[in-house]
Write an enzyme that holds these catalytic residues in place. Structure first.
Site, PDB file in Angstrom:
ATOM      1  N   ARG A  31      10.747  10.087  -8.154  1.00 13.68           N
ATOM      2  CA  ARG A  31      11.583   9.975  -6.953  1.00 13.68           C
ATOM      3  C   ARG A  31      13.050   9.803  -7.335  1.00 13.68           C
ATOM      4  O   ARG A  31      13.943  10.355  -6.677  1.00 13.68           O
ATOM      5  CB  ARG A  31      11.144   8.773  -6.122  1.00 13.68           C
ATOM      6  CG  ARG A  31       9.721   8.829  -5.624  1.00 13.68           C
ATOM      7  CD  ARG A  31       9.369   7.497  -4.991  1.00 13.68           C
ATOM      8  NE  ARG A  31       7.931   7.354  -4.822  1.00 13.68           N
ATOM      9  CZ  ARG A  31       7.343   6.216  -4.493  1.00 13.68           C
ATOM     10  NH1 ARG A  31       8.063   5.126  -4.318  1.00 13.68           N
ATOM     11  NH2 ARG A  31       6.024   6.155  -4.353  1.00 13.68           N
ATOM     12  N   HIS A  59       1.414  -4.255   4.961  1.00 11.45           N
ATOM     13  CA  HIS A  59       2.333  -5.246   5.530  1.00 11.45           C
ATOM     14  C   HIS A  59       2.179  -5.417   7.035  1.00 11.45           C
ATOM     15  O   HIS A  59       2.698  -6.381   7.602  1.00 11.45           O
ATOM     16  CB  HIS A  59       3.794  -4.907   5.183  1.00 11.45           C
ATOM     17  CG  HIS A  59       4.303  -3.661   5.819  1.00 11.45           C
ATOM     18  ND1 HIS A  59       4.063  -2.400   5.310  1.00 11.45           N
ATOM     19  CD2 HIS A  59       5.055  -3.462   6.937  1.00 11.45           C
ATOM     20  CE1 HIS A  59       4.644  -1.498   6.064  1.00 11.45           C
ATOM     21  NE2 HIS A  59       5.240  -2.108   7.065  1.00 11.45           N
ATOM     22  N   THR A  98      10.313   9.454 -16.443  1.00 13.09           N
ATOM     23  CA  THR A  98      11.056   9.451 -15.188  1.00 13.09           C
ATOM     24  C   THR A  98      12.256  10.389 -15.217  1.00 13.09           C
ATOM     25  O   THR A  98      12.681  10.893 -14.184  1.00 13.09           O
ATOM     26  CB  THR A  98      11.518   8.014 -14.844  1.00 13.09           C
ATOM     27  OG1 THR A  98      10.460   7.108 -15.128  1.00 13.09           O
ATOM     28  CG2 THR A  98      11.872   7.889 -13.394  1.00 13.09           C
ATOM     29  N   CYS A 117       0.833  -1.212   0.000  1.00 11.38           N
ATOM     30  CA  CYS A 117       0.000   0.000   0.000  1.00 11.38           C
ATOM     31  C   CYS A 117       0.863   1.256   0.000  1.00 11.38           C
ATOM     32  O   CYS A 117       0.575   2.215   0.719  1.00 11.38           O
ATOM     33  CB  CYS A 117      -0.968  -0.006   1.184  1.00 11.38           C
ATOM     34  SG  CYS A 117      -0.152  -0.077   2.777  1.00 11.38           S
ATOM     35  N   GLU A 122      13.843   3.166  -6.366  1.00  8.04           N
ATOM     36  CA  GLU A 122      14.363   1.852  -6.734  1.00  8.04           C
ATOM     37  C   GLU A 122      15.689   1.927  -7.495  1.00  8.04           C
ATOM     38  O   GLU A 122      16.481   0.994  -7.474  1.00  8.04           O
ATOM     39  CB  GLU A 122      13.339   1.094  -7.584  1.00  8.04           C
ATOM     40  CG  GLU A 122      12.158   0.534  -6.802  1.00  8.04           C
ATOM     41  CD  GLU A 122      12.482  -0.809  -6.130  1.00  8.04           C
ATOM     42  OE1 GLU A 122      13.653  -1.236  -6.159  1.00  8.04           O
ATOM     43  OE2 GLU A 122      11.549  -1.418  -5.583  1.00  8.04           O
ATOM     44  N   SER A 182       3.996   5.922 -15.645  1.00  8.05           N
ATOM     45  CA  SER A 182       2.812   5.994 -14.781  1.00  8.05           C
ATOM     46  C   SER A 182       3.152   6.537 -13.403  1.00  8.05           C
ATOM     47  O   SER A 182       3.454   5.764 -12.492  1.00  8.05           O
ATOM     48  CB  SER A 182       2.192   4.594 -14.640  1.00  8.05           C
ATOM     49  OG  SER A 182       3.197   3.636 -14.322  1.00  8.05           O
ATOM     50  N   GLY A 224       5.256   0.801 -17.309  1.00 13.11           N
ATOM     51  CA  GLY A 224       5.052   1.865 -18.282  1.00 13.11           C
ATOM     52  C   GLY A 224       5.107   3.217 -17.618  1.00 13.11           C
ATOM     53  O   GLY A 224       5.282   3.322 -16.400  1.00 13.11           O
ATOM     54  N   LYS A 227      15.377   1.916 -16.198  1.00 15.22           N
ATOM     55  CA  LYS A 227      15.211   3.353 -16.480  1.00 15.22           C
ATOM     56  C   LYS A 227      15.375   4.192 -15.220  1.00 15.22           C
ATOM     57  O   LYS A 227      15.712   5.384 -15.297  1.00 15.22           O
ATOM     58  CB  LYS A 227      13.850   3.608 -17.147  1.00 15.22           C
ATOM     59  CG  LYS A 227      12.629   3.124 -16.369  1.00 15.22           C
ATOM     60  CD  LYS A 227      12.109   4.111 -15.345  1.00 15.22           C
ATOM     61  CE  LYS A 227      10.991   3.507 -14.534  1.00 15.22           C
ATOM     62  NZ  LYS A 227      10.505   4.409 -13.463  1.00 15.22           N
TER      63      LYS A 227
END
Length: 335
Positions: free
Chosen positions: A257, A33, A250, A9, A284, A140, A138, A193
């Site tokens: 981020r 979690h 991105t 979430c 990430e 998003s 994709g 990416k």
């Protein structure tokens, strides 16, 4: 009515829950979690930490109970890459044969160098859970999906009929899905990416302009494609939504981020400070950089931009020096 459970979430998991609820015709469960986190979201009636400002309708079930997963026909995994395997070990007793699992995490696992669908298979197959596993990726941003802004992504399964089923269940006037059988390409495009997006942020943070960003994006997709194809992807996948589409978003969008982390590094801040400023959200690309270079070594692929990012993260290299070294690399033919 389809029953869909979303594992995780964070911002993206919450945005997908809102998009699927807005579409209608589904029973949506958003799994947290911990029961405490589920209770916090229920009490606030929104995900205050990861996606504030978007009220969660009563029709979305929010729970920390793994048993809620058993009822689902489709399970969407949005667990950050470093937590996916331990989370699966916790909840796999609630999964069952016949479910469809869609991985929507854009990352790679350390040590094993696995893509997320490979992690899912490795965790579930030993206990006899042979399920259809695919990937969704994709351009998003979670916030825009939550707002209902038109978004197009790719869903990939080795079985095209399953990909078409997921497209049918997820598509709406707000979210358009294209199908693919290239799971490798869709996953690697989405994961790799993020590294280039950090590099783009570094370039902006050091004061470089549009020429520099265009060069990074173009050469970035070149090195992403080299590695993805070596791993078994189709080149055309990286020219699509989950490749160049996600990369452009991105690298240029202020909601990214990974770009935000790069921007902070380019302005002279250290990595721990840049990550702390995300307020618990995950970039990430930082984790993926090391894994991507491991894959590159395994396949004898050159990834100069990714290599410079690792030097910035782990060796404290000056970002301006990293950009300079990229520009001074020996000349070569473009293709």
């Amino acid at each position: 009515m389809s029953r869909i459970a979303i594992l995780g979430c964070g911002a993206w998991g919450t945005a997908l829950a809102l998009s699927l609820h807005r579409r209608g015709g589904h029973k949506i469960t958003l799994w947290a979690h911990t029961p405490e986190l589920a209770h916090e979201i229920l009490a606030a009636k929104e995900n205050s930490q990861f996606l504030p400002g978007f009220p969660l309708p009563d029709g979305i079930i929010i729970t920390g109970d793994g048993a809620a997963i058993s009822d689902a026909q489709i399970v969407v995994s949005v667990i950050p890459s470093e937590f996916l395997r331990p989370t699966l070990l916790r909840v796999r007793s609630h999964l069952r044969i016949g479910q469809f699992i869609v991985s929507a995490t854009k990352g790679l696992e350390d040590q094993t160098l696995y893509r997320m669908t490979e992690v899912l298979s490795a965790a579930l197959e030993p206990v006899g859970l042979l399920v259809s596993i695919g990937a969704l990726s994709g351009p998003s941003f979670a916030q825009e999906v939550a707002m209902g802004q038109p978004t197009a992504v790719t869903v990939a399964f080795s079985d095209p009929q399953v990909a078409s089923l997921i497209r049918q269940e997820f598509s709406s006037e707000f979210l358009r899905l294209y199908t693919s059988t290239d799971v490798v390409g869709v996953e690697l495009g989405g994961a790799l990416k993020n590294v280039i997006a950090i590099a783009a942020g570094v370039a902006v943070g050091t004061g470089l302009g549009h020429n520099s960003i265009a060069a990074l994006i173009t050469r970035g997709i070149a090195e992403i494609t080299r590695l993805a194809v070596a791993c078994g992807a189709r080149r055309e996948t990286l020219a699509g939504l989950s490749g160049i589409g996600d990369l452009v978003l991105t690298c240029t969008g202020s909601l990214s981020r990974n770009r935000t982390v790069g921007l902070a590094l380019g302005e002279g801040r250290k990595l721990p400070e840049a990550l702390a400023a995300l307020g618990g959200k995950v970039a990430e690309g930082v984790h993926t950089t090391h894994v991507a270079l491991g894959l590159a070594r395994e396949h004898s692929i050159e990834m100069p931009i990714t290599a410079q990012m690792e030097l910035i993260f782990n060796k404290g290299k000056d970002p301006r020096e990293a950009i300079r070294d990229l520009m001074l690399r020996p000349g070569r033919d473009e293709h």
